[in-house]
Design a protein around this motif. Sequence first.
Motif, PDB file in Angstrom:
ATOM      1  N   GLN A 243      35.456  52.854  36.102  1.00 56.41           N
ATOM      2  CA  GLN A 243      36.285  52.252  35.061  1.00 56.41           C
ATOM      3  C   GLN A 243      36.517  53.225  33.910  1.00 56.41           C
ATOM      4  N   VAL A 251      35.909  49.170  27.626  1.00 48.38           N
ATOM      5  CA  VAL A 251      36.862  49.270  28.727  1.00 48.38           C
ATOM      6  C   VAL A 251      38.259  49.384  28.128  1.00 48.38           C
ATOM      7  N   TYR A 256      45.227  49.894  35.319  1.00 51.37           N
ATOM      8  CA  TYR A 256      44.259  50.475  36.248  1.00 51.37           C
ATOM      9  C   TYR A 256      42.925  49.738  36.199  1.00 51.37           C
ATOM     10  N   ASN A 257      42.396  49.558  35.006  1.00 49.83           N
ATOM     11  CA  ASN A 257      41.093  48.900  34.888  1.00 49.83           C
ATOM     12  C   ASN A 257      41.131  47.474  35.434  1.00 49.83           C
TER      13      ASN A 257
END
Lengths: 321, 321
Positions: A243, A251, A256-257
């Motif tokens: 991540q 985060v 994407y994450n």
Amino acid sequence: MAIRPAEQLIHKAAWLYYAHGLRQDQVASQLNISRASVAMYLRKARETGIVNISTSTQLFTDDVMARRLEDALGLDAVWIAPENSHVPDPSTDIAVLAASVFLELVKKGDRIGVAWGRTIYTIADVMSYADLQDVTVVQLCGNLGAPYSYRPDQCTMEIARRLNAKGLNFYAPLVLSTEELARALRAEPVIREQLSDISDCDLALYSVGAVDADSHLVKCGALSSGEMAELRSRGAAGVIAGQIIDAEGKVLDCSYNRRVISAELASLRAIARRLMVVQEDSKFEPLLAAIAGGLCTHLVVGAHMAQRLLDHAGAAPKKAP
Amino acid sequence: MAIRPAEQLIHKAAWLYYAHGLRQDQVASQLNISRASVAMYLRKARETGIVNISTSTQLFTDDVMARRLEDALGLDAVWIAPENSHVPDPSTDIAVLAASVFLELVKKGDRIGVAWGRTIYTIADVMSYADLQDVTVVQLCGNLGAPYSYRPDQCTMEIARRLNAKGLNFYAPLVLSTEELARALRAEPVIREQLSDISDCDLALYSVGAVDADSHLVKCGALSSGEMAELRSRGAAGVIAGQIIDAEGKVLDCSYNRRVISAELASLRAIARRLMVVQEDSKFEPLLAAIAGGLCTHLVVGAHMAQRLLDHAGAAPKKAP
DNA sequence: CACGGCTCTCGACAAAAGTCAAATTGGGAT
DNA sequence: ATCCCAATTTGACTTTTGTCGAGAGCCGTG
């Protein structure tokens, strides 16, 4: 001749040799076998962890710099691998140290979370064998396909093999193509359980990745180098268990994450002992981000990195005294 | 030449040799010293516990008999030393095993209570060195004077030395001549504290003594063999940390016990792990008494004794199923 | 039943580790 | 300042250990 040299015999030979301090030829005559066989048994005993040879890593924490780093960064323990060292292969030096530290941190009955990467695999590779039968090694994040030999599942399994422990894999891709699919997969009972069990771990072992074109995420095709550059401009500072995190260790809010299947950072932080190992000097910012995010309690780095961290902490000391 | 070969150098040599797997001559050239010095350093490293070589005691618990004994006696773990074994000196066999088991049970930060006796001293004597700096070894009972080389304080100190731990002694006689004096002494702050701290121990190591003329209590003059015989006729079954217990493992009500300065049995039972080691076959009844009194959770015995215990438990099984 | 394939074993050699007496060195005492 | 002592280091020697290829027992297979 005997069909199987029976674990029993290996054990007995190891016992007589290491615990009683007999010489190999004495062991051989006690057991009515040749010295050569004894030597072979003893090697097997070492390889299977029936005997354990470990050197204290004390020296590396005793270092003044290590102590100062612990204070400056608020970490539980820091080990610094000397880099001037005349070791034949200095690049594995940190890994050898990390492996020893790791083995020193593992206790019977532990559940250990392991991430992936070159660093972790190198550690697994130099780790000596141990016999910790009621230990479980779990994978912290989904798999990345193809071209790498240090995939998450391989890191997990290799470490489990070395410890003579159980390995618990996690059969999901690290990244999916849509957020929706990722959500659905995370909701699958098998996956959900695995993910939620991560916070039950007693010990975590990971490194941190850099946000650049050399990242495994790029090399494995999870992200293009263009996307990576864009994420970087949006504040991406490092990669933890697949991540992307920002400079504060949170985060990063990005597609994407949301498409990743991995341990949540909160679960990682719930693990009491979090051992982070960083080999490359280039991972300075990523490491800072991970530390800022409280993702590491125990740290193994090289002397050069340690110095940079110390300079940084000195220049920008912690908020409250 | 160097004033002190600096722990540092020993550590470095051990590290290169054991962790990196270099040969002694390689280590020597890295460190610019002769191979002979390296060999010497490595011996010191082993002696000081900078490197740890331990063999798993798994083999001895895996034994079926050990498992059955655990069940029959309700113990946490049992290790059985084979007695047919062709070991040169079979009498120390149990002690060697006990030392390994003990080292396996010790954890960092532990506080360990140690009693005294030939068995314990033999264990200390064959115990390998370890580096457990935040461990404390405390003496469980007062001192017996004179003629023995395995006095309580010596047992404690020798084990502490082997572990590189702190030893906490206890400077009071084991037995006093009047009950009154014993009471007064027990009330002394220094002594009282030590006694009451015993229940804070995490691990205890002791054996059990026989109630006969061979007992150290007799040999050291604490009791005459006549008194011993009388106590025996009044139900004395064994000796634990200098105190006489009956067949149920309770402190025998007698003047001698009231004159003793030692850990109370209740304090001993408060220690989570209680490792009892018995070498002599003649200590069957004393051992039964100790087990009945719940004074042992972990047991190391020889094969012969194990068999007798098993026969006994089979003949007179535990009360409730 | 003979056959390879397999693993385990052994003996002999080469390499490595342990040991010893002598030499060196620094520190403290005179 | 000088000498002595104790500890450490070293090179040479001996002992112990690791390793290799050859051989032997066991198994399943053709």
